[in-house]
Design a protein around this motif. Structure first.
Motif, PDB file in Angstrom:
ATOM      1  N   ARG A   1      93.746  54.536  68.921  1.00 23.86           N
ATOM      2  CA  ARG A   1      94.750  54.326  67.907  1.00 23.86           C
ATOM      3  C   ARG A   1      94.482  52.687  67.590  1.00 23.86           C
ATOM      4  NH1 ARG A   1      99.237  51.602  67.558  1.00 23.86           N
ATOM      5  NH2 ARG A   1     101.109  52.428  66.454  1.00 23.86           N
ATOM      6  N   ILE A   2      94.512  52.264  66.228  1.00 27.26           N
ATOM      7  CA  ILE A   2      94.645  50.947  65.932  1.00 27.26           C
ATOM      8  C   ILE A   2      95.950  50.535  65.307  1.00 27.26           C
ATOM      9  CG2 ILE A   2      92.089  50.952  65.344  1.00 27.26           C
ATOM     10  CD1 ILE A   2      92.985  51.208  62.578  1.00 27.26           C
ATOM     11  N   GLY A   3      96.154  49.514  65.448  1.00 27.06           N
ATOM     12  CA  GLY A   3      97.536  48.828  64.805  1.00 27.06           C
ATOM     13  C   GLY A   3      97.077  48.255  63.612  1.00 27.06           C
ATOM     14  N   LEU A   4      97.895  48.275  62.549  1.00 25.06           N
ATOM     15  CA  LEU A   4      97.907  47.432  61.345  1.00 25.06           C
ATOM     16  C   LEU A   4      98.770  46.442  61.168  1.00 25.06           C
ATOM     17  CD1 LEU A   4      97.642  50.787  59.014  1.00 25.06           C
ATOM     18  CD2 LEU A   4      95.698  49.344  59.692  1.00 25.06           C
ATOM     19  N   MET A   5      98.281  45.396  60.581  1.00 22.31           N
ATOM     20  CA  MET A   5      99.203  44.108  60.419  1.00 22.31           C
ATOM     21  C   MET A   5      98.773  43.572  59.025  1.00 22.31           C
ATOM     22  SD  MET A   5     100.557  43.595  63.154  1.00 22.31           S
ATOM     23  CE  MET A   5     101.232  41.872  63.213  1.00 22.31           C
ATOM     24  N   VAL A   6      99.792  43.145  58.351  1.00 23.02           N
ATOM     25  CA  VAL A   6      99.767  42.199  57.082  1.00 23.02           C
ATOM     26  C   VAL A   6      99.226  40.858  57.395  1.00 23.02           C
ATOM     27  CG1 VAL A   6     100.700  41.534  54.680  1.00 23.02           C
ATOM     28  CG2 VAL A   6     101.410  43.378  55.851  1.00 23.02           C
ATOM     29  N   THR A   7      98.223  40.345  56.756  1.00 25.43           N
ATOM     30  CA  THR A   7      97.866  39.120  57.131  1.00 25.43           C
ATOM     31  C   THR A   7      98.372  38.144  56.291  1.00 25.43           C
ATOM     32  OG1 THR A   7      96.239  39.246  55.238  1.00 25.43           O
ATOM     33  CG2 THR A   7      95.115  39.880  57.167  1.00 25.43           C
ATOM     34  N   PRO A   8      98.386  36.701  56.688  1.00 27.86           N
ATOM     35  CA  PRO A   8      99.111  35.811  55.990  1.00 27.86           C
ATOM     36  C   PRO A   8      98.701  35.724  54.499  1.00 27.86           C
ATOM     37  CG  PRO A   8      98.390  34.668  57.932  1.00 27.86           C
ATOM     38  CD  PRO A   8      97.789  36.130  57.886  1.00 27.86           C
ATOM     39  N   ALA A   9      97.579  36.057  54.325  1.00 30.09           N
ATOM     40  CA  ALA A   9      97.103  36.367  52.730  1.00 30.09           C
ATOM     41  C   ALA A   9      97.811  37.613  52.219  1.00 30.09           C
ATOM     42  CB  ALA A   9      95.736  36.342  52.395  1.00 30.09           C
ATOM     43  N   GLY A  10      98.149  38.491  52.912  1.00 30.02           N
ATOM     44  CA  GLY A  10      98.720  39.672  52.439  1.00 30.02           C
ATOM     45  C   GLY A  10     100.307  39.376  52.143  1.00 30.02           C
ATOM     46  N   GLU A  11     100.674  38.577  53.163  1.00 30.40           N
ATOM     47  CA  GLU A  11     102.430  38.130  53.054  1.00 30.40           C
ATOM     48  C   GLU A  11     102.459  37.337  51.774  1.00 30.40           C
ATOM     49  OE1 GLU A  11     103.691  40.123  56.604  1.00 30.40           O
ATOM     50  OE2 GLU A  11     104.548  39.183  54.583  1.00 30.40           O
ATOM     51  N   GLU A  12     101.541  36.565  51.541  1.00 25.69           N
ATOM     52  CA  GLU A  12     101.517  35.939  50.292  1.00 25.69           C
ATOM     53  C   GLU A  12     101.527  36.682  48.940  1.00 25.69           C
ATOM     54  OE1 GLU A  12      99.400  31.834  51.352  1.00 25.69           O
ATOM     55  OE2 GLU A  12      99.420  32.384  49.272  1.00 25.69           O
ATOM     56  N   VAL A  13     100.808  37.731  48.919  1.00 24.02           N
ATOM     57  CA  VAL A  13     100.641  38.721  47.761  1.00 24.02           C
ATOM     58  C   VAL A  13     101.918  39.273  47.624  1.00 24.02           C
ATOM     59  CG1 VAL A  13      99.442  40.669  47.088  1.00 24.02           C
ATOM     60  CG2 VAL A  13      98.101  38.656  47.805  1.00 24.02           C
ATOM     61  N   LEU A  14     102.522  39.619  48.769  1.00 21.84           N
ATOM     62  CA  LEU A  14     103.760  40.560  48.792  1.00 21.84           C
ATOM     63  C   LEU A  14     104.822  39.668  47.949  1.00 21.84           C
ATOM     64  CD1 LEU A  14     104.130  42.682  52.134  1.00 21.84           C
ATOM     65  CD2 LEU A  14     104.113  43.424  49.627  1.00 21.84           C
ATOM     66  N   ALA A  15     104.988  38.340  48.452  1.00 21.00           N
ATOM     67  CA  ALA A  15     105.963  37.757  48.063  1.00 21.00           C
ATOM     68  C   ALA A  15     105.864  37.534  46.507  1.00 21.00           C
ATOM     69  CB  ALA A  15     105.894  36.138  48.837  1.00 21.00           C
ATOM     70  N   THR A  16     104.575  37.348  46.163  1.00 23.09           N
ATOM     71  CA  THR A  16     104.099  37.007  44.592  1.00 23.09           C
ATOM     72  C   THR A  16     104.718  38.336  43.713  1.00 23.09           C
ATOM     73  OG1 THR A  16     102.436  35.511  45.006  1.00 23.09           O
ATOM     74  CG2 THR A  16     102.447  36.673  43.011  1.00 23.09           C
ATOM     75  N   LEU A  17     104.398  39.399  44.676  1.00 22.27           N
ATOM     76  CA  LEU A  17     104.692  40.611  43.932  1.00 22.27           C
ATOM     77  C   LEU A  17     106.330  40.685  43.564  1.00 22.27           C
ATOM     78  CD1 LEU A  17     102.351  43.226  45.457  1.00 22.27           C
ATOM     79  CD2 LEU A  17     102.162  42.155  43.397  1.00 22.27           C
ATOM     80  N   ARG A  18     106.991  40.379  44.609  1.00 22.78           N
ATOM     81  CA  ARG A  18     108.316  40.511  44.571  1.00 22.78           C
ATOM     82  C   ARG A  18     108.933  39.706  43.496  1.00 22.78           C
ATOM     83  NH1 ARG A  18     108.437  39.819  50.064  1.00 22.78           N
ATOM     84  NH2 ARG A  18     108.202  41.920  51.178  1.00 22.78           N
ATOM     85  N   GLU A  19     108.316  38.793  43.069  1.00 24.20           N
ATOM     86  CA  GLU A  19     109.089  37.637  42.177  1.00 24.20           C
ATOM     87  C   GLU A  19     108.174  37.988  40.761  1.00 24.20           C
ATOM     88  OE1 GLU A  19     111.295  36.787  44.748  1.00 24.20           O
ATOM     89  OE2 GLU A  19     111.182  35.821  42.775  1.00 24.20           O
ATOM     90  N   ARG A  20     107.409  38.859  40.564  1.00 24.01           N
ATOM     91  CA  ARG A  20     106.495  39.062  39.371  1.00 24.01           C
ATOM     92  C   ARG A  20     107.332  39.715  38.005  1.00 24.01           C
ATOM     93  NH1 ARG A  20     101.069  38.197  39.392  1.00 24.01           N
ATOM     94  NH2 ARG A  20     100.322  38.050  37.336  1.00 24.01           N
ATOM     95  N   ARG A  21     108.130  38.916  37.299  1.00 23.31           N
ATOM     96  CA  ARG A  21     108.903  39.485  36.211  1.00 23.31           C
ATOM     97  C   ARG A  21     108.046  39.974  35.193  1.00 23.31           C
ATOM     98  NH1 ARG A  21     112.122  35.262  36.752  1.00 23.31           N
ATOM     99  NH2 ARG A  21     113.641  36.057  38.100  1.00 23.31           N
TER     100      ARG A  21
END
Lengths: 167, 167
Positions: free
Chosen positions: A113-133
């Motif tokens: 089994r492998i565990g998947l994690m969002v990297t700090p860069a991925g968290e930034e992308v997520l934050a940006t996406l949430r605000e992208r009007r």
DNA sequence: GACAATTAGTTAGGTGAGCGAATGATCCGC
DNA sequence: GCGGATCATTCGCTCACCTAACTAATTGTC
């Protein structure tokens, strides 16, 4: 522009209703036949959003899912996202290559089994996406009237239900 | 199963609303962020419909459009369907290979132009598709309550409007 | 009438998104 | 210990889109 469009179907089903009472099955069929082309065309534009956002819609969805369940296994995530493992492996390959997700083989538990994690860069992308009007979908939704936006919002739960109430 | 899901987003936007009045832009953004993953997942299943129906969703949509405008040119249809000509050529290639559509070069008018027609076999496929209650989307819509189905039906026009009111 | 610009459709090459079949490594129950 | 199951991966495939470049035909300008 081509004449007749979704309205042609609408007219057909209205005419049918005038002639005979419809069963729930008939209603669902009529709605399906009107909804399907709309969903397909919207999806085309959503694919185009990828170029605006730097990640595809599917990648964004997967980032969100992994963010909410850090350490999730690949098979588990595939089941939840309703894709096959080979498909998900491909997506995770691309996300990992982009530095947005990390794989970690389970060293102490099940070593398959492998565990998947969002990297700090991925968290930034997520934050940006949430605000992208300015992304296509948000931009287009802003052109709707309040009543139209409310109708779309009211449909989200039922549309989700199409997916969620599996046998 | 992974916890959190669309409900997580819902909670976030509700909390935000409690703290500050939202602008129409904020509402549209919140709806976009909830709607996008749902549309992506529904589309996955629509792709799977192809195996049930014998034609893909896109092929079915194109057959319907050509049926409504016999003789339509390829460039015109590409514009109407909001795809590029090379993309449409690929679709028409496949439909023609399947015997569902015929190309006819305009002999008397503009000899660059071809007219597209649905063949008798294509008309049969269209008729079958319109009645197919067992296809995924119609089947799933049948599991909704009357209120849920009405909500989905009410959203079709606004969703179409996302596409139709181009600049 | 000649020619440049435009249009209609096509080809080539690419990416993204899905699938099934097969595979190797690991785990589990008997 | 071994067979079956599970986890993730690889391979090969189709479908769905794109841009760039191309050919053929038409149109507009001089």
């Amino acid at each position: 522009m081509i004449r007749g469009g979704p309205m042609t179907h609408r007219h057909d089903s209205a005419q049918h209703a005038a002639n005979a009472p419809t069963t729930p099955g008939d209603d669902a069929l009529a709605v399906a036949n009107r909804l399907r082309p709309v969903l397909l065309r919207i999806h085309r534009h959503l694919r185009g959003e990828a170029h605006e956002l730097g990640v595809t819609g599917t990648q964004a969805t997967l980032l969100g899912a992994i963010h909410r369940a850090p350490g999730v296994g690949l098979s588990e995530l595939a089941t939840h996202e309703q894709v096959t493992p080979p498909t998900l492996v491909g997506h995770i390959d691309r996300l990992e290559r982009a530095g947005l997700v990390a794989r970690a083989r389970d060293q102490t538990g099940d070593r398959r089994r492998i565990g998947l994690m969002v990297t700090p860069a991925g968290e930034e992308v997520l934050a940006t996406l949430r605000e992208r009007r300015t992304a296509w979908l948000a931009s287009r939704l802003q052109t709707l009237s309040a009543a139209e936006l409310a109708a779309v919002e009211a449909a989200i739960e039922p549309l989700s239900a199409l997916l969620g109430r599996a046998p």
